[in-house]
Write a protein that holds these residues in place. Sequence first.
Motif, PDB file in Angstrom:
ATOM      1  N   ALA A   1       0.834  -1.209   0.000  1.00 50.31           N
ATOM      2  CA  ALA A   1       0.000   0.000   0.000  1.00 50.31           C
ATOM      3  C   ALA A   1       0.869   1.259   0.000  1.00 50.31           C
ATOM      4  O   ALA A   1       0.579   2.232  -0.688  1.00 50.31           O
TER       5      ALA A   1
ATOM      6  N   ASN B   1      -7.562   6.619  -6.481  1.00 45.92           N
ATOM      7  CA  ASN B   1      -8.036   5.587  -5.553  1.00 45.92           C
ATOM      8  C   ASN B   1      -6.961   4.548  -5.344  1.00 45.92           C
ATOM      9  O   ASN B   1      -6.334   4.096  -6.306  1.00 45.92           O
TER      10      ASN B   1
ATOM     11  N   ALA C   1      -4.078   4.824  -3.943  1.00 49.38           N
ATOM     12  CA  ALA C   1      -2.691   5.297  -4.062  1.00 49.38           C
ATOM     13  C   ALA C   1      -1.907   5.113  -2.762  1.00 49.38           C
ATOM     14  O   ALA C   1      -0.677   5.078  -2.779  1.00 49.38           O
ATOM     15  N   GLY C   2      -2.626   5.012  -1.647  1.00 48.88           N
ATOM     16  CA  GLY C   2      -1.938   4.856  -0.358  1.00 48.88           C
ATOM     17  C   GLY C   2      -2.085   6.063   0.555  1.00 48.88           C
ATOM     18  O   GLY C   2      -1.409   6.160   1.584  1.00 48.88           O
TER      19      GLY C   2
ATOM     20  N   THR D   1      -3.702   5.051   4.071  1.00 51.05           N
ATOM     21  CA  THR D   1      -2.754   4.237   4.836  1.00 51.05           C
ATOM     22  C   THR D   1      -1.626   5.119   5.377  1.00 51.05           C
ATOM     23  O   THR D   1      -1.223   4.992   6.547  1.00 51.05           O
TER      24      THR D   1
ATOM     25  N   GLU E   1     -10.006  13.214   3.180  1.00 51.69           N
ATOM     26  CA  GLU E   1     -11.073  13.447   2.201  1.00 51.69           C
ATOM     27  C   GLU E   1     -12.311  14.079   2.830  1.00 51.69           C
ATOM     28  O   GLU E   1     -13.418  13.529   2.739  1.00 51.69           O
TER      29      GLU E   1
END
Length: 309
Positions: free
Chosen positions: A18, A38, A40-41, A44, A155
């Motif tokens: 990830a 979406n 992309a890491g 995480t 987000e």
Amino acid sequence: MRVLEVNHLKKSFGAVQAVKDVSFQVEQGEVFTIIGPNGAGKTTTLEMIEGLVPPDQGDIKFGELNWKKNGDAIKKKIGVQPQLSAMFDLLTPSEHLQLFASFYDKNRPEEEILKTVNLTEHKDKQVRNLSGGQRQRLAIGLAMIGDPEIIFLDEPTTGLDPQARRNLWDIILRLKRLDKTIILTTHYMDEAEQLSDRVCIIDQGEIVTIDQPDALIKRLTVEREVRLSFLEHEEAAINSEKVLTELSVVSRIDRDSTQLKIWTEDPEYTLLELFNYTKQQNYQVDQISIREMSLEDVFIEFTGKEWRD
Ligand SMILES: Nc1ncnc2c1ncn2[C@@H]1O[C@H](COP(=O)(O)OP(=O)(O)OP(=O)(O)O)[C@@H](O)[C@H]1O
């Protein structure tokens, strides 16, 4: 002053890498935005920094503090926007703020937070009766209640309508004025461009580039696209195209009927030359525009991928 330093972070989930090797530093008072497609890491990376997911490798420092030795001190310094599912449908914004305030030694005043996130009028409504935008604003309010120095927003505007997104932008800028450091992830390029001091583009678990939005855009803007159209029939456009082709600063021209798209290193010189010609010929230019490059162009250039929200 540097408030966060992340070095060589790595995280895999089974066979999925990830986060492959992520390093960056954040200064106090910055809005630092991580953008990427979406998977992309981004989340995480954020969750490792927030202490929610242990990294496989790498280190995270908040000034002199690290998660292994100073977990409690770090928790007092940071504010994390809770997932909406962590809210209680039957409690009001006011009750949520009081509950979350009880987790911290120091708090910002409830009324100030309600005002900052524009929820004063709705403070006594049950959360289940709030709109999506109002809940997101409450989530940001909850991230602020312990008066953190660094606020993480993952987000925050996804799924909101344009007006609600803009309201949230105002809130983020208000937090910045309070000298808070904000670490943000977003899918929206315009958001990253408007709000960020620096943008970190991440793709497939790796940082593609980090810079100020303007600087990223400038790196690409050797050429600009000038668009214009003529009032007359096609002849004006055809003849102008011939004249423009002769200019060394112009690399490409596309013509569609009476409209021209011109790629040029020097829009001013190109237009001056063109107007000399059109004046001579008595051609009437109807509309002119110079297209500004956007962060979306930067993203496509660096990753080779089309951007999609
Ligand atoms: N707990 C998990 N178990 C297994 N795989 C995971 C887990 N969390 C994330 N992944 C995978 O790791 C990769 C990175 O996910 P991550 O959520 O960090 O990306 P993201 O950039 O935040 O994406 P999005 O914008 O969709 O939220 C993805 O391939 C995802 O499926």
